[in-house]
Scaffold this motif. Structure first.
Motif, PDB file in Angstrom:
ATOM      1  N   SER A 158       0.848  40.431  -2.874  1.00 54.87           N
ATOM      2  CA  SER A 158       1.034  38.962  -2.535  1.00 54.87           C
ATOM      3  C   SER A 158       0.084  37.973  -2.990  1.00 54.87           C
ATOM      4  N   VAL A 176       0.441  34.889   1.671  1.00 54.42           N
ATOM      5  CA  VAL A 176       1.121  36.183   2.125  1.00 54.42           C
ATOM      6  C   VAL A 176       2.157  36.355   2.893  1.00 54.42           C
ATOM      7  N   LYS A 183       9.496  43.092   5.649  1.00 59.77           N
ATOM      8  CA  LYS A 183       8.664  42.728   4.608  1.00 59.77           C
ATOM      9  C   LYS A 183       7.924  44.132   4.022  1.00 59.77           C
TER      10      LYS A 183
END
Length: 307
Positions: A158, A176, A183
């Motif tokens: 990320s 993030v 996720k």
């Protein structure tokens, strides 16, 4: 105001068309259907429309068709992966098309008009700011801890290729995002010598701590940083940056006149963060104590239920 006056004039001279529903399409597929009566204020005031309902329709359509732009990034082999433009509803053109369909016998089908959303970081910008490393830091972890390793790698992905422009503030939690099962984050049911995991997303604080030391090495302005209540083993004492979605964040500000590029990578049991910029940047680096390569003891949490 002129546009409003034109619409009012059209309302007075044009019959309100209720000959059929209006089909709203996107990329050739129907997404919603509007019956003319849905946007009437009431039957007495025909053909005047309820602008609140029109706004609600535009909001609904806008959510369906919006595509966020994708920034350019650095690929696995060091190549630049080109950016991709995004799209959103063009409200002015959509309103004109909708009123034209309502107050005339024109086409009863509207293809959603789109406006381009340009990505913040394009290939040209990325190419210009990966010329010089101005900050770097490595930390180490037990790669046999599969859950924690997975979370560290996911958070690093990320962060990788994030660009912080001059005067801009980087927020770890914003970049993030929330650490959830949806996720891909996993529970890390261990205690790493004093650091109890965050639950879902355990290991994330090692990522934020590595970033803190790398950007501090680059001489940026640290805006917000909190330490754990107990010393953590993966960075020297006082060099950690704890984060939590519902709690503390880690933020820093780019005080330089050039953008900064963050590269975050995981190699086996090593987490690395490098800070790049253009070759014309004037910066003042700080000396940062290195992290120990000695892996800490990990204690399995007993009777912990992982959902």
């Amino acid at each position: 105001m002129k546009l409003v006056n034109i619409f009012v004039f059209l309302l007075l001279i044009s019959p309100f068309s209720q000959s059929g529903d209006i089909s709203i399409t996107h990329q050739g597929k129907e997404i919603i259907t509007i019956h003319p009566g849905d946007v009437l204020m009431n039957t007495v005031l025909q053909p005047f429309t309820d602008h609140t309902k029109v706004d609600q329709i535009m909001e609904q359509v806008g959510k369906i068709v919006k595509e966020e732009p994708i920034n350019a990034k650095i690929g696995e082999s060091g190549e630049i992966v080109a950016e991709k433009a995004g799209y959103k509803l063009d409200p002015k053109v959509f309103t004109e098309k909708l009123y034209d369909s309502l107050y005339s016998q024109s086409e009863r089908k509207i293809e959603v008009p789109l406006a381009t959303i340009h990505p913040k970081v394009d290939s040209e910008v990325l190419a210009s700011i990966r010329a010089k490393i101005i900050g770097h830091y490595d930390t180490y972890f037990n790669s046999n801890n599969k859950e924690r390793t997975h979370n560290i790698r996911l958070a690093a992905e990320s962060i990788d290729s994030t660009v912080v422009f001059p005067g801009e503030t980087f927020s770890f939690n914003k970049v993030v995002g929330k650490r959830t099962k949806e996720k891909g984050y996993m529970p890390a049911p261990v205690i790493v010598r004093g650091e109890v995991s965050e639950g879902i997303g355990g290991g994330i604080c090692q990522v934020s701590s590595t970033i803190f030391n790398a950007v501090d090495n680059a001489g940026v302005q640290i805006e917000q940083r909190y330490s754990h209540s107990k010393r953590v083993p993966y960075v020297p004492e006082g060099r950690d940056a704890t984060v939590s979605w519902y709690g503390p964040d880690f933020t820093f500000k780019n005080i330089y006149n050039q953008p900064l590029l963050l590269r975050a990578n995981v190699y086996g049991g090593q987490m690395s963060v490098s800070v790049y910029s253009s070759d014309v940047i004037n910066f003042e680096s700080r000396d940062i104590p290195g992290a120990s390569k000695k892996l800490p003891e990990e204690t399995e949490l007993e009777h912990r239920r992982v959902n």
